[in-house]
Design an enzyme around this catalytic site. Structure first.
Site, PDB file in Angstrom:
ATOM      1  N   ARG A   1       0.837  -1.191   0.000  1.00 12.71           N
ATOM      2  CA  ARG A   1       0.000   0.000   0.000  1.00 12.71           C
ATOM      3  C   ARG A   1       0.879   1.251   0.000  1.00 12.71           C
ATOM      4  O   ARG A   1       2.006   1.217   0.514  1.00 12.71           O
ATOM      5  CB  ARG A   1      -0.931   0.037   1.214  1.00 12.71           C
ATOM      6  CG  ARG A   1      -0.236   0.171   2.548  1.00 12.71           C
ATOM      7  CD  ARG A   1      -1.078  -0.292   3.709  1.00 12.71           C
ATOM      8  NE  ARG A   1      -1.426  -1.689   3.617  1.00 12.71           N
ATOM      9  CZ  ARG A   1      -0.615  -2.688   3.969  1.00 12.71           C
ATOM     10  NH1 ARG A   1       0.593  -2.432   4.409  1.00 12.71           N
ATOM     11  NH2 ARG A   1      -1.003  -3.930   3.860  1.00 12.71           N
TER      12      ARG A   1
ATOM     13  N   ASP B   1       9.366  -4.053   8.413  1.00 13.35           N
ATOM     14  CA  ASP B   1       8.044  -3.533   8.773  1.00 13.35           C
ATOM     15  C   ASP B   1       7.764  -3.638  10.272  1.00 13.35           C
ATOM     16  O   ASP B   1       7.045  -2.807  10.840  1.00 13.35           O
ATOM     17  CB  ASP B   1       6.938  -4.205   7.957  1.00 13.35           C
ATOM     18  CG  ASP B   1       6.998  -5.722   7.958  1.00 13.35           C
ATOM     19  OD1 ASP B   1       7.734  -6.316   8.774  1.00 13.35           O
ATOM     20  OD2 ASP B   1       6.297  -6.338   7.121  1.00 13.35           O
TER      21      ASP B   1
END
Length: 491
Positions: free
Chosen positions: A15, A239
């Protein structure tokens, strides 16, 4: 307000989030989301890195078309361990392998004949696991040595993508700490390990810290997208490190959980923990955005449910969150439990059948309906998280009273409540887009808009809501936990 682009790319989707900041409050807007799945071909699982790169450029184009022309910078975080190899010309030699490649297990077993798990843990503080970069490289060296002969540079996934946009070849600290090739102290590659396994060391790039500027977007990118050059920032490339940076941890001793396909559970620590128990229990020491360390364990997350959905879709059963929620509520609790981290669930052809086999083998009722399967998965996950947190307390010698959950999986409110129930601890859930927010924080720090992580956490608390979950039915969950532990021991 100034704006930046934060790319958060996971093992199932990616995203682009637009972040804006007015000096006091941060805002996040999703611009574009795209699927990301390994491609199976010639007996291997690969990442389609050019598809990812193309979707990233498409996302930037969409943002520009929406009028977001005053972009200051971009940053990229991804999952850990995977990498690309570049030739001397700078060209990508091949699509990167996926960490789910079955060959990695055999490679690890062979490599451990030359260097023991104990020695690897002492040198790196990282759990010995077949997915690690170290064993992937060993597999390449054994099966395709010509690839490493042609390779000049190894770039881990976020650094590889940053290179495609900036042309700069560096590996960022937090993503490098996932490889099992980084020295436990000293911010340097532990080249002695690679030398023992006959893996070339010249492919390793210099390390760079998080929240530093790599360079600017290449002229070809600027021309293609009809935009001005923007800075490319080394954010916390892993992440989980980005997610941890976004969680509003207080002074109360707390656990963090970064929740997605995987759920990573841990605590920030002052020094790496290399206790033999930490190794035996599968804990690992990895880096943080501010150059520190975190002790954590990688655990199965929503992968189990994601793979069940694929089976149900192949069978023609339409499923969505509302339907799954109703099915969950209607199903009886604690009917069947699994060890969610049993190796059989790593990458099966049919997840539903594997879960049913486990229950059958352990003389439990076999889940047949969607609701029974979802109950089995979510309750088992929550119970395993309790198992992990109890061992974190033993390793850190601290009572961990609160859990901070972030990431896309916290949209599943059942998972959050079950985690509170199973652990007997308050759960603070949020922010949802934790990795993207942590990514943005690194950029704002690199740009000089936020001074440091202390100021960043204050901004986060003012900018993003959280939801509190409190334990329910604690006595019943304690009884079920005793039953659950036998499946951990038997797996």
């Amino acid at each position: 307000m100034k704006k930046i682009w934060a790319f958060d790319i996971g093992a199932s989707n990616g995203r682009l989030m637009l972040s804006s900041f007015n000096g006091e409050k941060m805002y996040m807007e999703e611009i574009h989301r795209f699927d990301n799945h390994p491609v199976h071909v010639t007996g291997h699982d690969y990442w389609d890195i050019l598809h990812i790169f193309s979707e990233m450029k498409r996302a930037m184009q969409i943002s520009l078309q929406k009028g977001h022309t005053n972009i200051e910078s971009m940053g990229i975080d991804t999952w850990g361990v995977d990498f690309g190899l570049l030739a001397e010309t700078g060209e990508l030699l091949m699509n990167p392998y996926s960490y789910r490649n079955p060959r990695n297990q055999q490679a690890m077993e062979e490599a451990l004949q030359w260097i023991s798990s104990e020695e690897l843990f002492r040198l790196t503080g990282v759990e010995t696991a077949a997915i690690n970069t170290l064993f992937q490289l060993y597999a390449i060296q054994k099966e395709h040595p010509a690839l490493l002969e042609q390779a000049e540079t190894l770039l881990l996934t976020p650094s590889l993508l940053s290179y495609l946009f900036s042309g700069e070849k560096y590996n960022e600290f937090t993503i490098s700490s996932t490889t099992q090739m980084l020295a436990i102290r000293g911010r340097k590659w532990e080249t002695s390990i690679l030398e023992q396994l006959d893996i070339p060391t010249h492919i390793l790039t210099p390390l760079v810290e998080s929240a530093t500027i790599a360079g600017e977007t290449l002229p070809a990118i600027n021309q293609e997208l009809q935009m001005d050059a923007i800075k490319v920032v080394h954010v916390a490339g892993h992440d989980t490190a980005s997610a941890l940076a976004a969680l509003p941890l207080a002074d109360v001793p707390s656990v963090f959980m970064s929740c997605g396909t995987w759920v990573l559970i841990g605590v920030p620590i002052a020094e790496a923990v290399t206790d033999i128990k930490a190794m035996q229990w599968g804990f690992t020491n990895e880096g943080t955005i501010d150059g520190g360390a975190r002790l954590q364990k990688n655990n199965m997350g929503m992968w189990l449910l994601q793979q069940c959905r694929k089976v149900w879709e192949r069978q023609g059963t339409v499923t969505d969150f509302d339907r799954e929620n109703r099915c969950f509520i209607d199903a009886p609790p604690f009917r069947s439990l699994i060890n969610p981290d049993d190796p059989r669930f790593f990458n099966p052809d049919n997840m539903v059948e594997e879960i049913q086999h486990f229950c059958r083998e352990t003389a439990q009722p076999v889940p047949e309906t969607q609701g029974e399967m979802i109950r089995c998965i979510l309750e088992s996950l929550a119970l395993k998280y309790n198992w992990v947190i109890q061992r974190l307390e033993q390793l850190t010698r601290e009572k961990l009273n609160r859990i901070h959950m972030g990431g896309g999986a916290i949209r599943n409110q059942h998972l959050c409540q079950l985690t509170a129930n199973a652990t007997g601890r308050e759960v603070v859930a949020g922010p949802i887009e934790a990795s993207s927010i942590g990514n943005a924080i690194a950029q704002w720090i690199a740009l000089g808009e936020i001074a440091d992580m202390q100021e960043a956490r204050e901004v986060i608390q003012h900018s993003f809501p959280v939801t509190h979950y409190y334990p329910e039915d604690s006595a019943e969950w304690q009884q079920v936990y005793q039953r659950f532990t036998q499946y951990i021991e038997e797996s």
